[in-house]
Design a protein around this motif. Structure first.
Motif, PDB file in Angstrom:
ATOM      1  N   GLY A 106       0.790  -1.218   0.000  1.00 52.54           N
ATOM      2  CA  GLY A 106       0.000   0.000   0.000  1.00 52.54           C
ATOM      3  C   GLY A 106       0.823   1.269   0.000  1.00 52.54           C
ATOM      4  O   GLY A 106       0.274   2.371   0.138  1.00 52.54           O
ATOM      5  N   ARG A 107       2.142   1.153  -0.172  1.00 52.57           N
ATOM      6  CA  ARG A 107       2.993   2.349  -0.205  1.00 52.57           C
ATOM      7  C   ARG A 107       2.982   3.015  -1.581  1.00 52.57           C
ATOM      8  O   ARG A 107       3.350   4.175  -1.711  1.00 52.57           O
ATOM      9  CB  ARG A 107       4.418   1.969   0.196  1.00 52.57           C
ATOM     10  CG  ARG A 107       4.522   1.575   1.666  1.00 52.57           C
ATOM     11  CD  ARG A 107       5.948   1.374   2.122  1.00 52.57           C
ATOM     12  NE  ARG A 107       6.516   0.138   1.573  1.00 52.57           N
ATOM     13  CZ  ARG A 107       7.615   0.097   0.830  1.00 52.57           C
ATOM     14  NH1 ARG A 107       8.236   1.217   0.501  1.00 52.57           N
ATOM     15  NH2 ARG A 107       8.078  -1.055   0.402  1.00 52.57           N
ATOM     16  N   ALA A 108       2.579   2.260  -2.613  1.00 49.36           N
ATOM     17  CA  ALA A 108       2.313   2.818  -3.943  1.00 49.36           C
ATOM     18  C   ALA A 108       0.832   2.570  -4.209  1.00 49.36           C
ATOM     19  O   ALA A 108       0.416   1.433  -4.442  1.00 49.36           O
ATOM     20  CB  ALA A 108       3.188   2.151  -4.997  1.00 49.36           C
ATOM     21  N   SER A 109       0.035   3.607  -4.131  1.00 50.24           N
ATOM     22  CA  SER A 109      -1.424   3.426  -4.098  1.00 50.24           C
ATOM     23  C   SER A 109      -2.141   3.864  -5.363  1.00 50.24           C
ATOM     24  O   SER A 109      -3.359   3.738  -5.449  1.00 50.24           O
ATOM     25  CB  SER A 109      -2.014   4.191  -2.908  1.00 50.24           C
ATOM     26  OG  SER A 109      -1.674   5.571  -3.001  1.00 50.24           O
ATOM     27  N   THR A 110      -1.405   4.378  -6.349  1.00 49.50           N
ATOM     28  CA  THR A 110      -2.074   4.857  -7.562  1.00 49.50           C
ATOM     29  C   THR A 110      -1.419   4.265  -8.811  1.00 49.50           C
ATOM     30  O   THR A 110      -0.835   4.997  -9.630  1.00 49.50           O
ATOM     31  CB  THR A 110      -2.036   6.399  -7.635  1.00 49.50           C
ATOM     32  OG1 THR A 110      -0.659   6.837  -7.561  1.00 49.50           O
ATOM     33  CG2 THR A 110      -2.836   7.010  -6.504  1.00 49.50           C
ATOM     34  N   PRO A 111      -1.488   2.949  -8.981  1.00 53.60           N
ATOM     35  CA  PRO A 111      -0.900   2.359 -10.193  1.00 53.60           C
ATOM     36  C   PRO A 111      -1.654   2.814 -11.439  1.00 53.60           C
ATOM     37  O   PRO A 111      -2.854   3.074 -11.391  1.00 53.60           O
ATOM     38  CB  PRO A 111      -1.069   0.859  -9.961  1.00 53.60           C
ATOM     39  CG  PRO A 111      -2.254   0.749  -9.057  1.00 53.60           C
ATOM     40  CD  PRO A 111      -2.159   1.950  -8.149  1.00 53.60           C
ATOM     41  N   SER A 112      -0.950   2.905 -12.550  1.00 47.00           N
ATOM     42  CA  SER A 112      -1.571   3.306 -13.805  1.00 47.00           C
ATOM     43  C   SER A 112      -2.349   2.147 -14.409  1.00 47.00           C
ATOM     44  O   SER A 112      -2.194   0.983 -14.000  1.00 47.00           O
ATOM     45  CB  SER A 112      -0.502   3.765 -14.799  1.00 47.00           C
ATOM     46  OG  SER A 112       0.308   2.665 -15.194  1.00 47.00           O
ATOM     47  N   ALA A 113      -3.173   2.462 -15.398  1.00 51.28           N
ATOM     48  CA  ALA A 113      -3.913   1.412 -16.100  1.00 51.28           C
ATOM     49  C   ALA A 113      -2.968   0.441 -16.785  1.00 51.28           C
ATOM     50  O   ALA A 113      -3.238  -0.768 -16.852  1.00 51.28           O
ATOM     51  CB  ALA A 113      -4.855   2.048 -17.122  1.00 51.28           C
ATOM     52  N   GLN A 114      -1.824   0.942 -17.274  1.00 49.94           N
ATOM     53  CA  GLN A 114      -0.851   0.067 -17.928  1.00 49.94           C
ATOM     54  C   GLN A 114      -0.266  -0.936 -16.943  1.00 49.94           C
ATOM     55  O   GLN A 114      -0.073  -2.113 -17.263  1.00 49.94           O
ATOM     56  CB  GLN A 114       0.267   0.902 -18.557  1.00 49.94           C
ATOM     57  CG  GLN A 114      -0.155   1.723 -19.763  1.00 49.94           C
ATOM     58  CD  GLN A 114      -0.919   2.987 -19.383  1.00 49.94           C
ATOM     59  OE1 GLN A 114      -0.985   3.365 -18.204  1.00 49.94           O
ATOM     60  NE2 GLN A 114      -1.500   3.652 -20.376  1.00 49.94           N
ATOM     61  N   VAL A 115       0.018  -0.469 -15.713  1.00 53.52           N
ATOM     62  CA  VAL A 115       0.564  -1.355 -14.685  1.00 53.52           C
ATOM     63  C   VAL A 115      -0.460  -2.419 -14.288  1.00 53.52           C
ATOM     64  O   VAL A 115      -0.140  -3.611 -14.192  1.00 53.52           O
ATOM     65  CB  VAL A 115       1.006  -0.533 -13.457  1.00 53.52           C
ATOM     66  CG1 VAL A 115       1.257  -1.447 -12.249  1.00 53.52           C
ATOM     67  CG2 VAL A 115       2.262   0.264 -13.776  1.00 53.52           C
TER      68      VAL A 115
ATOM     69  N   ARG B 193     -10.824  -1.828 -10.575  1.00 57.20           N
ATOM     70  CA  ARG B 193     -11.663  -1.028  -9.679  1.00 57.20           C
ATOM     71  C   ARG B 193     -10.977  -0.842  -8.322  1.00 57.20           C
ATOM     72  O   ARG B 193     -11.100   0.223  -7.699  1.00 57.20           O
ATOM     73  CB  ARG B 193     -13.022  -1.699  -9.504  1.00 57.20           C
ATOM     74  CG  ARG B 193     -13.865  -1.716 -10.777  1.00 57.20           C
ATOM     75  CD  ARG B 193     -15.269  -2.199 -10.524  1.00 57.20           C
ATOM     76  NE  ARG B 193     -16.048  -2.264 -11.746  1.00 57.20           N
ATOM     77  CZ  ARG B 193     -16.244  -3.384 -12.449  1.00 57.20           C
ATOM     78  NH1 ARG B 193     -15.749  -4.550 -12.016  1.00 57.20           N
ATOM     79  NH2 ARG B 193     -16.943  -3.355 -13.567  1.00 57.20           N
ATOM     80  N   ALA B 194     -10.272  -1.870  -7.857  1.00 55.50           N
ATOM     81  CA  ALA B 194      -9.553  -1.754  -6.582  1.00 55.50           C
ATOM     82  C   ALA B 194      -8.470  -0.683  -6.665  1.00 55.50           C
ATOM     83  O   ALA B 194      -8.110  -0.075  -5.650  1.00 55.50           O
ATOM     84  CB  ALA B 194      -8.933  -3.104  -6.207  1.00 55.50           C
ATOM     85  N   ALA B 195      -7.973  -0.438  -7.883  1.00 56.85           N
ATOM     86  CA  ALA B 195      -6.967   0.607  -8.090  1.00 56.85           C
ATOM     87  C   ALA B 195      -7.600   1.959  -8.359  1.00 56.85           C
ATOM     88  O   ALA B 195      -6.898   2.941  -8.611  1.00 56.85           O
ATOM     89  CB  ALA B 195      -6.054   0.224  -9.248  1.00 56.85           C
ATOM     90  N   GLY B 196      -8.943   2.026  -8.314  1.00 52.47           N
ATOM     91  CA  GLY B 196      -9.635   3.271  -8.578  1.00 52.47           C
ATOM     92  C   GLY B 196      -9.726   3.613 -10.048  1.00 52.47           C
ATOM     93  O   GLY B 196      -9.898   4.772 -10.419  1.00 52.47           O
ATOM     94  N   LEU B 197      -9.642   2.595 -10.906  1.00 56.21           N
ATOM     95  CA  LEU B 197      -9.652   2.788 -12.354  1.00 56.21           C
ATOM     96  C   LEU B 197     -10.884   2.140 -12.973  1.00 56.21           C
ATOM     97  O   LEU B 197     -11.455   1.196 -12.402  1.00 56.21           O
ATOM     98  CB  LEU B 197      -8.388   2.176 -12.977  1.00 56.21           C
ATOM     99  CG  LEU B 197      -7.050   2.752 -12.511  1.00 56.21           C
ATOM    100  CD1 LEU B 197      -5.905   1.875 -13.002  1.00 56.21           C
ATOM    101  CD2 LEU B 197      -6.886   4.188 -12.989  1.00 56.21           C
ATOM    102  N   THR B 198     -11.269   2.622 -14.135  1.00 53.04           N
ATOM    103  CA  THR B 198     -12.367   2.025 -14.884  1.00 53.04           C
ATOM    104  C   THR B 198     -11.830   0.840 -15.683  1.00 53.04           C
ATOM    105  O   THR B 198     -10.834   0.986 -16.403  1.00 53.04           O
ATOM    106  CB  THR B 198     -12.993   3.040 -15.853  1.00 53.04           C
ATOM    107  OG1 THR B 198     -13.486   4.156 -15.108  1.00 53.04           O
ATOM    108  CG2 THR B 198     -14.128   2.407 -16.645  1.00 53.04           C
ATOM    109  N   PRO B 199     -12.446  -0.335 -15.572  1.00 46.82           N
ATOM    110  CA  PRO B 199     -11.972  -1.493 -16.336  1.00 46.82           C
ATOM    111  C   PRO B 199     -12.012  -1.223 -17.829  1.00 46.82           C
ATOM    112  O   PRO B 199     -12.897  -0.500 -18.314  1.00 46.82           O
ATOM    113  CB  PRO B 199     -12.954  -2.601 -15.953  1.00 46.82           C
ATOM    114  CG  PRO B 199     -13.535  -2.163 -14.656  1.00 46.82           C
ATOM    115  CD  PRO B 199     -13.584  -0.655 -14.717  1.00 46.82           C
ATOM    116  N   PRO B 200     -11.061  -1.766 -18.575  1.00 46.96           N
ATOM    117  CA  PRO B 200     -11.065  -1.544 -20.025  1.00 46.96           C
ATOM    118  C   PRO B 200     -12.220  -2.272 -20.687  1.00 46.96           C
ATOM    119  O   PRO B 200     -12.618  -3.360 -20.276  1.00 46.96           O
ATOM    120  CB  PRO B 200      -9.717  -2.140 -20.470  1.00 46.96           C
ATOM    121  CG  PRO B 200      -9.425  -3.180 -19.435  1.00 46.96           C
ATOM    122  CD  PRO B 200      -9.966  -2.643 -18.149  1.00 46.96           C
ATOM    123  N   ALA B 201     -12.774  -1.662 -21.716  1.00 47.68           N
ATOM    124  CA  ALA B 201     -13.862  -2.287 -22.464  1.00 47.68           C
ATOM    125  C   ALA B 201     -13.280  -3.065 -23.626  1.00 47.68           C
ATOM    126  O   ALA B 201     -12.328  -2.633 -24.268  1.00 47.68           O
ATOM    127  CB  ALA B 201     -14.833  -1.232 -22.973  1.00 47.68           C
TER     128      ALA B 201
END
Length: 279
Positions: free
Chosen positions: A54-63, A83-91
């Motif tokens: 949890g020390r890196a909490s904003t991974p990119s969509a690419q990661v 979603r756990a990363a706060g991102l919208t799943p790719p369509a």
């Protein structure tokens, strides 16, 4: 469960042999080591450790995508990780199949004319009342089986692409504007859908009207409105065309309803009665 905990749990459950790694015989853990996951995903082991802790909490969509592929996640698991990363799943592709639950819903609406369209206006299902009211879709002969494509590739006005006219307030021009605005929103949601991209390219090449609307129009979802069915037997039938969305599968269910007790409702009743006792 947060992103780090989820990633840690799925790393520990993944056997090396499942992702093409020789686990050897002297291995003390059954799951992947951080270094192994990092190598598969093209990341550093230290970064994977920071993500899990949890020390890196904003991974990119690419990661997140790289981790999902490395762990061989199912589509549902992949979407959960995004979603756990706060991102919208790719369509991926536009869903063009009617799942059993949606089919059962349509079957319960048998007293109404009902047609089911994919998000991009590909016709995927209809009931007998729809065929009797709006004409049998088996005879529509739409390019791509698609309402939008038929509106711009057949040379017919948008209101006359079925066996008999279906009029809307504002005429064909208003229908075209609404359909293209909706289609642009869908194309933005499903940028990787090759069939949708091919259809749009063909319409751009064939129709100046479509090119104009595609490049200058708005982006909005198409909602229901009043329609007038010019039925060959029962004459004009004024109906409310409602668009119901199917959660989770991005399908549009179109239904025709008339004001209770009105002459239009009586005409729909007559169409229903004409389907016979087996109905």
């Amino acid at each position: 469960m947060g992103f780090g905990e989820t990633l840690h749990g799925w790393r520990k459950r993944t056997r090396p042999g499942d992702v093409g790694i020789d686990g050897g015989t002297a291995r003390r853990v059954t799951g992947l080591r951080r270094a192994e996951l990092a190598r598969l995903a093209g990341l550093s082991a230290e970064y994977v450790k920071q993500l899990e802790q949890g020390r890196a909490s904003t991974p990119s969509a690419q990661v997140v995508g790289a981790l999902s592929r490395a762990l061989r996640l199912t589509p549902s698991e992949r979407d959960h990780l995004y979603r756990a990363a706060g991102l919208t799943p790719p369509a991926g592709d536009v869903p063009r199949a009617l799942p059993p639950g949606a089919r059962r819903l349509v079957d319960r609406l048998r007293d109404l004319p009902v047609a089911v369209f994919a998000a991009d206006w590909t016709l995927v299902h209809w009931n007998r009342m729809w065929s009797a009211t709006a004409g049998d879709p088996a005879g529509y002969h739409w390019p791509y089986d698609n309402l939008a494509a038929a509106s711009f590739l057949t040379g017919d006005p948008a209101e006359e692409i079925g066996p008999w006219p279906l009029r809307a307030p504002g005429g064909s021009a208003a229908v075209e504007v609404a359909v293209v605005a909706d289609l642009r929103a869908v194309a933005a949601t499903y940028p990787a859908d090759a069939l949708l991209a091919s259809m749009v390219d063909e319409m751009c090449a064939a129709s100046a009207r479509f090119r104009e609307l595609w490049t200058t129009g708005t982006v909005t979802a198409h909602l229901g409105q009043t329609k007038t069915v010019e039925h060959p037997v029962h004459g004009e039938i004024l109906v409310d065309c409602e668009v119901l969305m199917v959660p989770g599968v991005d399908l549009k269910i179109l239904t025709f309803m008339a004001e209770p007790g009105s002459p239009d409702a009586a005409k729909l009743d007559a169409i229903r009665d004409g389907l016979g006792a087996a109905w």
